[in-house]
Design a protein around this motif. Structure first.
Motif, PDB file in Angstrom:
ATOM      1  N   ILE A 264       0.852  -1.190   0.000  1.00 55.95           N
ATOM      2  CA  ILE A 264       0.000   0.000   0.000  1.00 55.95           C
ATOM      3  C   ILE A 264       0.886   1.237   0.000  1.00 55.95           C
ATOM      4  O   ILE A 264       1.707   1.425   0.902  1.00 55.95           O
ATOM      5  N   ARG A 265       0.722   2.071  -1.039  1.00 56.95           N
ATOM      6  CA  ARG A 265       1.462   3.335  -1.109  1.00 56.95           C
ATOM      7  C   ARG A 265       0.665   4.403  -0.352  1.00 56.95           C
ATOM      8  O   ARG A 265      -0.487   4.673  -0.681  1.00 56.95           O
ATOM      9  N   VAL A 266       1.305   4.980   0.669  1.00 60.48           N
ATOM     10  CA  VAL A 266       0.622   5.888   1.600  1.00 60.48           C
ATOM     11  C   VAL A 266       1.087   7.323   1.346  1.00 60.48           C
ATOM     12  O   VAL A 266       2.246   7.654   1.578  1.00 60.48           O
TER      13      VAL A 266
ATOM     14  N   GLU B   2     -12.018  -1.610  -4.292  1.00 64.08           N
ATOM     15  CA  GLU B   2     -12.707  -2.510  -3.362  1.00 64.08           C
ATOM     16  C   GLU B   2     -11.726  -3.335  -2.540  1.00 64.08           C
ATOM     17  O   GLU B   2     -11.990  -3.649  -1.372  1.00 64.08           O
ATOM     18  N   ASP B   3     -10.590  -3.707  -3.130  1.00 65.54           N
ATOM     19  CA  ASP B   3      -9.597  -4.493  -2.396  1.00 65.54           C
ATOM     20  C   ASP B   3      -9.074  -3.717  -1.190  1.00 65.54           C
ATOM     21  O   ASP B   3      -8.972  -4.248  -0.074  1.00 65.54           O
ATOM     22  N   LEU B   4      -8.778  -2.441  -1.404  1.00 62.14           N
ATOM     23  CA  LEU B   4      -8.273  -1.605  -0.314  1.00 62.14           C
ATOM     24  C   LEU B   4      -9.368  -1.269   0.690  1.00 62.14           C
ATOM     25  O   LEU B   4      -9.116  -1.210   1.893  1.00 62.14           O
TER      26      LEU B   4
ATOM     27  N   LYS C  90      -6.068  18.805  -0.428  1.00 56.77           N
ATOM     28  CA  LYS C  90      -6.290  18.721  -1.866  1.00 56.77           C
ATOM     29  C   LYS C  90      -5.102  18.128  -2.618  1.00 56.77           C
ATOM     30  O   LYS C  90      -5.236  17.219  -3.444  1.00 56.77           O
ATOM     31  N   GLU C  91      -3.908  18.627  -2.332  1.00 56.73           N
ATOM     32  CA  GLU C  91      -2.741  18.198  -3.096  1.00 56.73           C
ATOM     33  C   GLU C  91      -2.285  16.797  -2.727  1.00 56.73           C
ATOM     34  O   GLU C  91      -1.740  16.067  -3.558  1.00 56.73           O
ATOM     35  N   VAL C  92      -2.531  16.384  -1.475  1.00 57.31           N
ATOM     36  CA  VAL C  92      -2.224  15.009  -1.090  1.00 57.31           C
ATOM     37  C   VAL C  92      -3.182  14.053  -1.792  1.00 57.31           C
ATOM     38  O   VAL C  92      -2.769  12.997  -2.310  1.00 57.31           O
ATOM     39  N   ASN C  93      -4.454  14.412  -1.853  1.00 55.19           N
ATOM     40  CA  ASN C  93      -5.427  13.542  -2.518  1.00 55.19           C
ATOM     41  C   ASN C  93      -5.195  13.430  -4.022  1.00 55.19           C
ATOM     42  O   ASN C  93      -5.581  12.439  -4.643  1.00 55.19           O
ATOM     43  N   LEU C  94      -4.566  14.443  -4.606  1.00 56.44           N
ATOM     44  CA  LEU C  94      -4.240  14.362  -6.036  1.00 56.44           C
ATOM     45  C   LEU C  94      -3.347  13.165  -6.336  1.00 56.44           C
ATOM     46  O   LEU C  94      -3.398  12.596  -7.431  1.00 56.44           O
ATOM     47  N   ALA C  95      -2.522  12.781  -5.381  1.00 57.80           N
ATOM     48  CA  ALA C  95      -1.660  11.610  -5.579  1.00 57.80           C
ATOM     49  C   ALA C  95      -2.501  10.354  -5.802  1.00 57.80           C
ATOM     50  O   ALA C  95      -2.106   9.455  -6.563  1.00 57.80           O
ATOM     51  N   LEU C  96      -3.676  10.285  -5.149  1.00 56.60           N
ATOM     52  CA  LEU C  96      -4.578   9.151  -5.376  1.00 56.60           C
ATOM     53  C   LEU C  96      -5.201   9.230  -6.765  1.00 56.60           C
ATOM     54  O   LEU C  96      -5.262   8.233  -7.491  1.00 56.60           O
ATOM     55  N   LEU C  97      -5.688  10.413  -7.103  1.00 54.23           N
ATOM     56  CA  LEU C  97      -6.377  10.587  -8.387  1.00 54.23           C
ATOM     57  C   LEU C  97      -5.434  10.364  -9.567  1.00 54.23           C
ATOM     58  O   LEU C  97      -5.867   9.930 -10.634  1.00 54.23           O
ATOM     59  N   ARG C  98      -4.154  10.632  -9.374  1.00 53.75           N
ATOM     60  CA  ARG C  98      -3.163  10.435 -10.443  1.00 53.75           C
ATOM     61  C   ARG C  98      -2.587   9.024 -10.454  1.00 53.75           C
ATOM     62  O   ARG C  98      -1.773   8.689 -11.309  1.00 53.75           O
ATOM     63  N   GLY C  99      -2.976   8.208  -9.483  1.00 52.96           N
ATOM     64  CA  GLY C  99      -2.447   6.856  -9.418  1.00 52.96           C
ATOM     65  C   GLY C  99      -1.058   6.754  -8.836  1.00 52.96           C
ATOM     66  O   GLY C  99      -0.388   5.723  -8.969  1.00 52.96           O
TER      67      GLY C  99
ATOM     68  N   ALA D  87      -0.416   7.036  -5.544  1.00 56.35           N
ATOM     69  CA  ALA D  87      -0.532   6.466  -4.204  1.00 56.35           C
ATOM     70  C   ALA D  87      -1.863   5.728  -4.109  1.00 56.35           C
ATOM     71  O   ALA D  87      -2.752   5.899  -4.951  1.00 56.35           O
ATOM     72  N   ASP D  88      -1.973   4.890  -3.082  1.00 57.57           N
ATOM     73  CA  ASP D  88      -3.184   4.087  -2.907  1.00 57.57           C
ATOM     74  C   ASP D  88      -4.112   4.651  -1.844  1.00 57.57           C
ATOM     75  O   ASP D  88      -5.333   4.545  -1.957  1.00 57.57           O
TER      76      ASP D  88
END
Length: 305
Positions: free
Chosen positions: A3-5, A206-208, A61-70, A72-73
């Protein structure tokens, strides 16, 4: 599973990510982790109070962008930094057990709100903390202060301030060795989400989601849902000095709330109790009471940040 945090790079943010990773491992021993450090605008611009920078959810906002860009998980946040509304592609999936949600007087000499000497210089850049402090102690001087926990404590130790008002949770997570006197939430209602670490994930993972739900602290999650419902119903950003704290109490939930003028001249506080089975309803009811009883004050603060 690896899991990438995603998290900010401050000592407190990394500590919070460690708390989350340890909690997940308790219930999912085969998981491994990789930290993804994100540098945000709020970390770069340190010469202005957050409410002057004008970016809603400046840390989130900018931390969550890492999720939206793939990249981080999952993303780890101080929940009080998260706006009530986040991207529709993301969801709050987990909260470890809550730390102390209260604000605290931090000082070298062990001051409480009552024992602060007249004309003491107290540091905070939170309009909420400023307003509630001045509503109690009109004889102190409030001076802005920015920076991470260590930076603010160093400024205090350097003699630029007699005391600071800070979140007790951050000080405890970092084991800061200094006098901390906690403030009754009825005197200074904490920011919604204070003391809660929130873990955000994409809705389609769903896995996460299964992994995170196994690790979730249900009471803390209910409190978080209530406080975010309160914030959503009010519709206010970080420039409006209001507080809201939900507390699980057996089968019930208590919700302390308040709003204050930044100069401390006007304020309104109250409390509601509702069913633990409907945390969103409890949060919304607290918001409705606040809007009903302090409509003029809230409207003025929202129009004139």
């Amino acid at each position: 599973m690896i899991i990438r945090v995603a998290t900010r790079g401050s000592a407190l943010s990394i500590r919070q990510a460690e708390i989350v990773m340890r909690r997940i491992l308790e219930f999912n021993p085969d998981v491994e982790f990789k930290l993804v450090i994100v540098r945000t605008t709020g970390d770069v611009v340190l010469d202005k109070p957050l409410y002057e920078i004008g970016v809603k959810g400046i840390f989130e906002k900018e931390v969550n962008l890492a999720l939206l860009r793939g990249e981080a998980d999952v993303a780890v946040h101080s929940l009080k930094d998260m706006p009530a509304q986040i991207s529709s592609e993301l969801t709050l999936a987990m909260t470890p057990p809550r730390d102390d949600p209260r604000d605290a007087v931090v000082s070298v000499r062990g001051y409480t709100i009552d024992s602060l000497p007249s004309n003491s210089v107290v540091g905070t850049s939170s309009l909420r903390r400023r307003g509630f402090l001045l509503s109690i102690r009109r004889d102190v001087v409030v001076k802005p202060i920015r920076g991470n926990v260590d930076t603010r404590v160093r400024k205090l130790m350097g003699g630029g301030y007699d005391a600071l008002i800070m979140a007790a949770a951050g000080l405890e997570r970092l084991n800061v060795n200094i006098s901390v006197n906690k403030i009754d939430p009825l005197l200074m209602p904490p920011a919604p989400g204070q003391g809660v670490i929130g873990v955000v994930v994409r809705r389609d993972r769903e896995d996460l989601l299964k992994v995170l739900r196994r690790s979730n602290d249900e009471d803390t999650f209910r409190e978080a849902i209530a406080e975010r419902a309160f914030l959503s119903r009010i519709g206010a950003g970080c420039h409006v000095p209001l507080g809201g704290l939900a507390t699980v109490n057996g089968d019930s939930m208590d919700f302390v709330y308040g709003v204050v003028d930044p100069d401390g001249t006007s304020k309104f506080t109250g409390m509601v109790r509702g069913s633990l089975s409907d945390p969103e309803g409890v949060g919304r009811r607290a918001a409705e009471e606040l809007l009903s009883n302090a409509h003029e004050l809230v409207s003025r603060l929202m129009k004139n940040p």
